[in-house]
Every structure is written in C-alpha cells, then in structure tokens.
Design a protein around this motif. Structure first.
Motif, PDB file in Angstrom:
ATOM      1  N   ASN A  83       0.858  -1.169   0.000  1.00 42.83           N
ATOM      2  CA  ASN A  83       0.000   0.000   0.000  1.00 42.83           C
ATOM      3  C   ASN A  83       0.901   1.229   0.000  1.00 42.83           C
ATOM      4  OD1 ASN A  83      -2.501  -1.367   0.131  1.00 42.83           O
ATOM      5  ND2 ASN A  83      -2.210  -1.701   2.318  1.00 42.83           N
ATOM      6  N   PRO A  84       0.363   2.393  -0.278  1.00 41.52           N
ATOM      7  CA  PRO A  84       1.191   3.607  -0.226  1.00 41.52           C
ATOM      8  C   PRO A  84       1.848   3.756   1.146  1.00 41.52           C
ATOM      9  CG  PRO A  84      -0.953   4.084  -1.171  1.00 41.52           C
ATOM     10  CD  PRO A  84      -1.018   2.685  -0.664  1.00 41.52           C
ATOM     11  N   HIS A  91       8.511   0.430   7.642  1.00 42.77           N
ATOM     12  CA  HIS A  91       8.849  -0.988   7.493  1.00 42.77           C
ATOM     13  C   HIS A  91       7.636  -1.916   7.567  1.00 42.77           C
ATOM     14  CE1 HIS A  91      13.080   0.012   7.656  1.00 42.77           C
ATOM     15  NE2 HIS A  91      12.815   0.754   8.718  1.00 42.77           N
ATOM     16  N   LYS A  92       6.434  -1.377   7.410  1.00 40.66           N
ATOM     17  CA  LYS A  92       5.221  -2.198   7.428  1.00 40.66           C
ATOM     18  C   LYS A  92       4.414  -2.061   6.145  1.00 40.66           C
ATOM     19  CE  LYS A  92       5.682  -4.158  11.351  1.00 40.66           C
ATOM     20  NZ  LYS A  92       5.925  -5.590  11.389  1.00 40.66           N
ATOM     21  N   ALA A  93       4.982  -1.431   5.115  1.00 39.20           N
ATOM     22  CA  ALA A  93       4.251  -1.247   3.863  1.00 39.20           C
ATOM     23  C   ALA A  93       4.286  -2.499   2.999  1.00 39.20           C
ATOM     24  CB  ALA A  93       4.815  -0.060   3.083  1.00 39.20           C
ATOM     25  N   LEU A  94       5.334  -3.292   3.120  1.00 40.78           N
ATOM     26  CA  LEU A  94       5.522  -4.439   2.233  1.00 40.78           C
ATOM     27  C   LEU A  94       4.915  -5.707   2.825  1.00 40.78           C
ATOM     28  CD1 LEU A  94       6.891  -5.415  -0.409  1.00 40.78           C
ATOM     29  CD2 LEU A  94       8.893  -5.966   0.987  1.00 40.78           C
ATOM     30  N   CYS A  95       4.170  -6.417   2.000  1.00 39.33           N
ATOM     31  CA  CYS A  95       3.701  -7.752   2.350  1.00 39.33           C
ATOM     32  C   CYS A  95       3.824  -8.609   1.091  1.00 39.33           C
ATOM     33  CB  CYS A  95       2.286  -7.734   2.901  1.00 39.33           C
ATOM     34  SG  CYS A  95       1.058  -7.172   1.726  1.00 39.33           S
ATOM     35  N   TRP A  96       3.430  -9.841   1.162  1.00 41.74           N
ATOM     36  CA  TRP A  96       3.595 -10.800   0.074  1.00 41.74           C
ATOM     37  C   TRP A  96       2.264 -11.477  -0.199  1.00 41.74           C
ATOM     38  CZ3 TRP A  96       8.365 -10.598  -2.027  1.00 41.74           C
ATOM     39  CH2 TRP A  96       9.342  -9.958  -1.268  1.00 41.74           C
TER      40      TRP A  96
END
Length: 124
Positions: A83-84, A91-96
């Motif tokens: 998400n933006p 460090h919590k914007a990226l997921c898989w």
C-alpha cells in the motif's frame, strides 16, 4: 481457522508452518463475491515475513518453489504487494501474496509446498 474459506485452509496452514511467516488475509473465491471477496476460480493468501535472515531465506524459497517449480501455466503467482507508504508504519508497507487464477487448486499448491519444504528448505 474457522473464518477461512475451506479451500484455502491447507495453504494457510503450510505457509504458517514457516517460522517467519504470518498470514494476514485470504480469500478462496466465491460464486457471488461481495466487497473484498474474489470470484470463484481465483484465490489469494496475503502474508508478512519477518525481517530476518530466516525471513529472507523463506522469501527466496517460496519464490523458487512457486515461480520456478510449480506452475508452468503461469496461473499461480508469488509477489510483493505494498500500500502507499503514508498508509503504513515504517517498514510495514511491504507484504507478500500468492494468487491463483483459472481454477488452480490451492490444496494442490499446499501439498506441493509442504513436500518441497520437507525436501529442500533449511536454514543453515
């Protein structure tokens, strides 16, 4: 696991068996999807991976297993999502996510990942 769509439970369990994975969302596909649900014949599992050496090794392993070994038809994908940054903590914007299309069976992927994990995954 009571809140999960039945066809996605095994895949969520296999992913959560990796010590660095935390599943945070999923959908198994629905005949009449409502907000946030995916159509029948499609599905996804969304997860976070620890920022650690074990987490990085897990990303490498899942990417190899799914994107190289599992799907010759290119209807199952492992990819990063974000998400933006202004909507997330640092460090919590990226997921898989792992996404399946064209009636791919998430249980078959779960079986494959469990076998591949047993045979090939280690952190040494």
């Amino acid at each position: 696991m009571d809140q999960l769509d039945e066809n996605i439970v095994s895949l969520v369990q296999v992913l959560n068996s990796f010590e660095s994975v935390l599943t945070i969302g999923s959908c198994g596909g629905h005949n009449n999807p409502t907000d946030g649900q995916w159509e029948k014949g499609t599905w996804y599992v969304k997860f976070e991976i620890d920022e650690s050496p074990v987490g990085w090794r897990t990303i490498e392993f899942i990417a190899w297993a799914i994107n190289h070994e599992y799907d010759d038809d290119l209807t199952v994908f492992f990819m990063p999502k974000s998400n933006p940054p202004w909507l997330n903590k640092p460090h919590k914007a990226l997921c898989w996510t792992i996404e399946g299309y064209n009636d791919q069976d998430p249980n078959a992927l779960a079986d494959f990942l469990a076998m591949a994990k047993s045979d090939f995954f280690s952190f040494n």
